[in-house]
Design a protein around this motif. Structure first.
Motif, mmCIF file in Angstrom:
data_model
loop_
_atom_site.group_PDB
_atom_site.id
_atom_site.type_symbol
_atom_site.label_atom_id
_atom_site.label_comp_id
_atom_site.label_asym_id
_atom_site.label_seq_id
_atom_site.Cartn_x
_atom_site.Cartn_y
_atom_site.Cartn_z
ATOM 1 N N LEU A 117 0.792 -1.232 0.000
ATOM 2 C CA LEU A 117 0.000 0.000 0.000
ATOM 3 C C LEU A 117 0.825 1.283 0.000
ATOM 4 N N ALA A 118 1.999 1.258 0.580
ATOM 5 C CA ALA A 118 2.752 2.502 0.766
ATOM 6 C C ALA A 118 3.455 2.931 -0.523
ATOM 7 N N PRO A 119 3.639 4.236 -0.727
ATOM 8 C CA PRO A 119 4.474 4.715 -1.829
ATOM 9 C C PRO A 119 5.929 4.339 -1.549
ATOM 10 N N HIS A 120 6.690 4.107 -2.608
ATOM 11 C CA HIS A 120 8.045 3.601 -2.432
ATOM 12 C C HIS A 120 9.095 4.652 -2.779
ATOM 13 N N LYS A 121 10.132 4.723 -1.955
ATOM 14 C CA LYS A 121 11.283 5.573 -2.222
ATOM 15 C C LYS A 121 12.209 4.901 -3.239
ATOM 16 N N ASP A 122 13.124 5.698 -3.806
ATOM 17 C CA ASP A 122 14.144 5.136 -4.689
ATOM 18 C C ASP A 122 15.178 4.372 -3.874
ATOM 19 N N ALA A 123 15.828 3.431 -4.537
ATOM 20 C CA ALA A 123 16.874 2.656 -3.862
ATOM 21 C C ALA A 123 18.020 3.548 -3.401
ATOM 22 N N SER A 124 18.278 4.627 -4.133
ATOM 23 C CA SER A 124 19.365 5.533 -3.756
ATOM 24 C C SER A 124 19.099 6.177 -2.394
ATOM 25 N N TYR A 125 17.828 6.442 -2.091
ATOM 26 C CA TYR A 125 17.491 7.011 -0.784
ATOM 27 C C TYR A 125 17.771 5.994 0.324
ATOM 28 N N ALA A 158 7.184 14.460 7.906
ATOM 29 C CA ALA A 158 5.892 14.187 8.539
ATOM 30 C C ALA A 158 5.984 12.983 9.478
ATOM 31 N N ALA A 159 6.744 11.979 9.054
ATOM 32 C CA ALA A 159 6.884 10.778 9.876
ATOM 33 C C ALA A 159 7.649 11.078 11.163
ATOM 34 N N LEU A 160 8.788 11.750 11.031
ATOM 35 C CA LEU A 160 9.618 12.011 12.199
ATOM 36 C C LEU A 160 9.006 13.064 13.119
ATOM 37 N N GLY A 161 8.144 13.913 12.576
ATOM 38 C CA GLY A 161 7.499 14.940 13.390
ATOM 39 C C GLY A 161 6.082 14.606 13.785
ATOM 40 N N SER A 162 5.716 13.351 13.687
ATOM 41 C CA SER A 162 4.343 12.926 13.962
ATOM 42 C C SER A 162 3.904 13.279 15.378
ATOM 43 N N THR A 173 1.900 11.695 17.034
ATOM 44 C CA THR A 173 1.728 10.452 17.790
ATOM 45 C C THR A 173 2.961 10.103 18.603
ATOM 46 N N GLY A 174 4.096 10.696 18.243
ATOM 47 C CA GLY A 174 5.345 10.389 18.936
ATOM 48 C C GLY A 174 6.108 9.242 18.330
ATOM 49 N N TYR A 175 5.516 8.560 17.352
ATOM 50 C CA TYR A 175 6.163 7.416 16.706
ATOM 51 C C TYR A 175 6.035 7.546 15.200
ATOM 52 N N SER A 176 7.173 7.515 14.517
ATOM 53 C CA SER A 176 7.176 7.682 13.064
ATOM 54 C C SER A 176 6.451 6.542 12.371
ATOM 55 N N TYR A 177 6.537 5.331 12.920
ATOM 56 C CA TYR A 177 5.952 4.195 12.215
ATOM 57 C C TYR A 177 4.422 4.275 12.187
ATOM 58 N N ILE A 178 3.810 4.893 13.198
ATOM 59 C CA ILE A 178 2.353 5.055 13.186
ATOM 60 C C ILE A 178 1.955 5.963 12.016
ATOM 61 N N GLU A 179 2.704 7.042 11.822
ATOM 62 C CA GLU A 179 2.431 7.970 10.719
ATOM 63 C C GLU A 179 2.635 7.285 9.377
ATOM 64 N N VAL A 180 3.677 6.456 9.271
ATOM 65 C CA VAL A 180 3.947 5.731 8.029
ATOM 66 C C VAL A 180 2.816 4.757 7.723
ATOM 67 N N LYS A 232 -4.163 4.959 4.689
ATOM 68 C CA LYS A 232 -5.140 6.067 4.612
ATOM 69 C C LYS A 232 -6.403 5.730 5.405
ATOM 70 N N SER A 233 -6.194 4.987 6.470
ATOM 71 C CA SER A 233 -7.318 4.555 7.309
ATOM 72 C C SER A 233 -6.880 4.554 8.766
ATOM 73 N N HIS A 234 -7.672 5.220 9.612
ATOM 74 C CA HIS A 234 -7.362 5.198 11.035
ATOM 75 C C HIS A 234 -7.446 3.774 11.583
ATOM 76 N N ALA A 235 -8.452 3.048 11.177
ATOM 77 C CA ALA A 235 -8.640 1.684 11.676
ATOM 78 C C ALA A 235 -7.495 0.778 11.235
ATOM 79 N N GLY A 236 -7.134 0.868 9.939
ATOM 80 C CA GLY A 236 -6.053 0.028 9.420
ATOM 81 C C GLY A 236 -4.725 0.318 10.085
ATOM 82 N N ALA A 237 -4.423 1.611 10.223
ATOM 83 C CA ALA A 237 -3.166 1.992 10.862
ATOM 84 C C ALA A 237 -3.152 1.576 12.330
ATOM 85 N N THR A 238 -4.289 1.673 12.987
ATOM 86 C CA THR A 238 -4.372 1.313 14.399
ATOM 87 C C THR A 238 -4.120 -0.170 14.605
#
Length: 527
Positions: free
Chosen positions: A213-221, A301-305, A307-314, A320-326
């Motif tokens: 589901l998530a958008p993907h970064k380049d391998a160089s990143y 956005a992830a590091l400044g979430s 929620t206090g946790y970047s992985y929750i924001e990711v 794109k769902s509160h229930a799914g992310a939860t």
């Protein structure tokens, strides 16, 4: 005449052989068997693997590495710590096979240290080990509590996150851990096997939807990006400081050592469980590291979430769902609470063992074994309760400082790794000098010296940089207060030892009624 099934006869013969070996190991260590040996290889592997909860810890603490070096620190720092954990675990496993008792590192130090320093170094090692395990238990319940707060922020934006709320949730988690380690202790081996299954299933439950589901970064990143926004001028220094976040996923592999008196065929099972959990957890953890970096999306956005946790924001950005992310975020949170069952079990066994050897204040009280009629088990309940109380006190530092998380991690790293290093250095010196070592059935052979050297180098780096603040300028709020807390705990214990403890602590004692043996392990100062 009764004929036994062939397989049953073989199993009974193996069980007798293992029991004889365990009895011999306990006699050589001068210890009485106090607990029932309920853990086999698979249940102890499950205990250790779920207790380390490596892939879950990658999600919890990746922000430290990302703040100090970015992807390069998280990815290559993880590989560095994986190798470091493997050589360290191998070095400890050799000693665990030599003397498989709940005493762990401080018992090995008493065997290996020069005659004049054995008792003092043994006590220092035991106290450092205790500091690390108490803090490690605090880290486990802290994660579970603060992730819960993060999910409240995600689902209820009006929720006013207060740090004291998190501390109260830590206390609630500790109550559950105490119940599992008392009235539920009889079922702990079976529960750990179930948690191992959930640990692996949870990994795929998080990995698959995130990749899809998530958008993907380049391998160089992922593989070629280094970011220094910390204020430190040296990139190398930044990378080394960031290792605090990649070391934590590998904390706790000495846990089986402190459960050794409850493990069948401990001198073989414990070492292989230590090595096996590093390989298994390292593989799962590295997969999560790579996946997280590819799927992180908006880094700021992830590091400044909130929620206090970047992985929750990711997770939220991916689903794109509160229930799914939860649901996805709650899986590692639940598993780290389960891991805390093992943290408290290991720390309480170490506390009990140290009290048994007169290494703590009120040792006679703390070394008491309680028989629980409700379960029919003999357990160190007083040691369990003491560990829970001390862990709760450590969790209180979450209230005044937002840097409490880093301080807890540093306490864990410094305490445990220092106890590892003392034991490994002494073993290394024995080998270099060609002195006799009473090896167990699990040894490193000719690879022992280079593996010990690699472990010593790794541990020195990890301990030193665990006390650094993450960034500049340093303020009272972002200061890494672990050096203050660590020094306070260490010198508090040292004061007791110098005033009173040195009069009663003579290293691991030889318990009355234990048969003597030519090969019985003795303390250098008592020889």
């Amino acid at each position: 005449m009764v004929f036994k099934d062939g397989n049953l006869a073989v199993r009974e013969l193996s069980s007798k052989r293992y029991k004889d070996r365990d009895d011999e190991d306990m006699a050589r260590a001068g210890k009485k068997q106090r607990f029932e040996r309920n853990f086999g290889f698979l249940s102890m592997l499950g205990f250790t693997t779920t207790m380390m909860c490596t892939w879950e810890a990658v999600l919890f603490c990746n922000a430290i590495a990302m703040a100090d070096g970015g992807p390069a620190t998280l990815l290559y720092g993880f590989l560095f710590c994986w190798v470091g954990a493997l050589v360290t675990a191998a070095s400890l496993a050799e000693m665990a096979s030599m003397a498989p008792t709940s005493s762990g590192q401080y018992h090995w130090v008493s065997m290996l240290a020069p005659k004049g320093q054995a008792v003092f170094l043994s006590w220092v090692t035991g106290w450092l080990d205790l500091i690390g395990w108490w803090a490690n238990t605090a880290v486990g319940v802290y994660f579970g509590a603060t992730v819960t707060q993060g999910l409240l922020v995600l689902n209820y934006p009006s929720y006013d996150l207060q740090r004291w709320h998190g501390t109260l949730l830590c206390f609630a988690g500790l109550v559950v851990c105490v119940l599992v380690n008392s009235v539920g202790a009889k079922l702990l081996p079976k529960v750990e096997g179930l948690i191992l299954i959930l640990h692996i299933m949870g990994f795929f439950a998080v990995l698959i939807p995130l990749v899809y589901l998530a958008p993907h970064k380049d391998a160089s990143y992922v593989f070629a990006t280094f970011q220094n926004d910390s204020g430190w001028s040296s990139n190398g220094l930044v990378w080394l400081i960031g290792l605090m976040g990649t070391n934590l996923p590998f904390i706790g592999y000495d846990g089986p050592c402190h459960m050794a008196e409850e493990v069948i065929n401990a001198s073989v099972t414990v070492p292989w469980c230590m090595i096996g959990t590093i390989l298994l957890n390292g593989t799962l953890g590295f997969a999560i590291v790579v996946t997280f970096l590819f799927c992180i999306g908006d880094v700021d956005a992830a590091l400044g979430s909130d929620t206090g946790y970047s992985y929750i924001e990711v997770f939220y950005a991916a689903t794109k769902s509160h229930a799914g992310a939860t649901v996805m975020a709650a899986i590692p949170a639940a598993l780290v609470i389960c891991a805390s069952f093992g943290f408290l079990a290991s720390s309480s066994r170490l506390t009990w063992a140290f009290a048994r050897d007169k290494g703590l204040p009120f040792s006679d009280f703390l070394s008491h074994i309680t028989h629980l009629k409700i379960t029919g088990s003999d357990l160190p309940i007083r040691a369990v309760l003491l560990c829970a109380v001390i862990t709760g006190i450590i969790c209180i530092i979450n209230i005044p400082s937002s840097a409490a998380f880093n301080a807890m991690i540093s306490l864990t790293t410094a305490g445990l790794f220092a106890s590892y290093e003392i034991a490994i250095v002494l073993m290394f010196m024995k080998k270099v000098k060609g002195e006799k070592v009473a090896y167990g059935p699990w040894t490193l052979g000719r690879w022992g010296i280079p593996i010990n050297i690699a472990a010593i180098i790794f541990l020195t780096i990890a301990i030193f940089f665990s006390f650094f603040p993450q960034g500049l300028p340093v303020t009272p709020v972002n200061m890494n207060w672990s050096i203050v807390v660590f020094s306070g705990e260490f010198f508090l214990g040292l004061g007791w030892y110098l005033i009173y403890g040195r009069k009663i602590y003579n290293g691991p004692i030889i318990e009355a009624g234990v048969g003597s043996s030519e090969e019985q392990y003795t303390i250098s100062s008592q020889e």
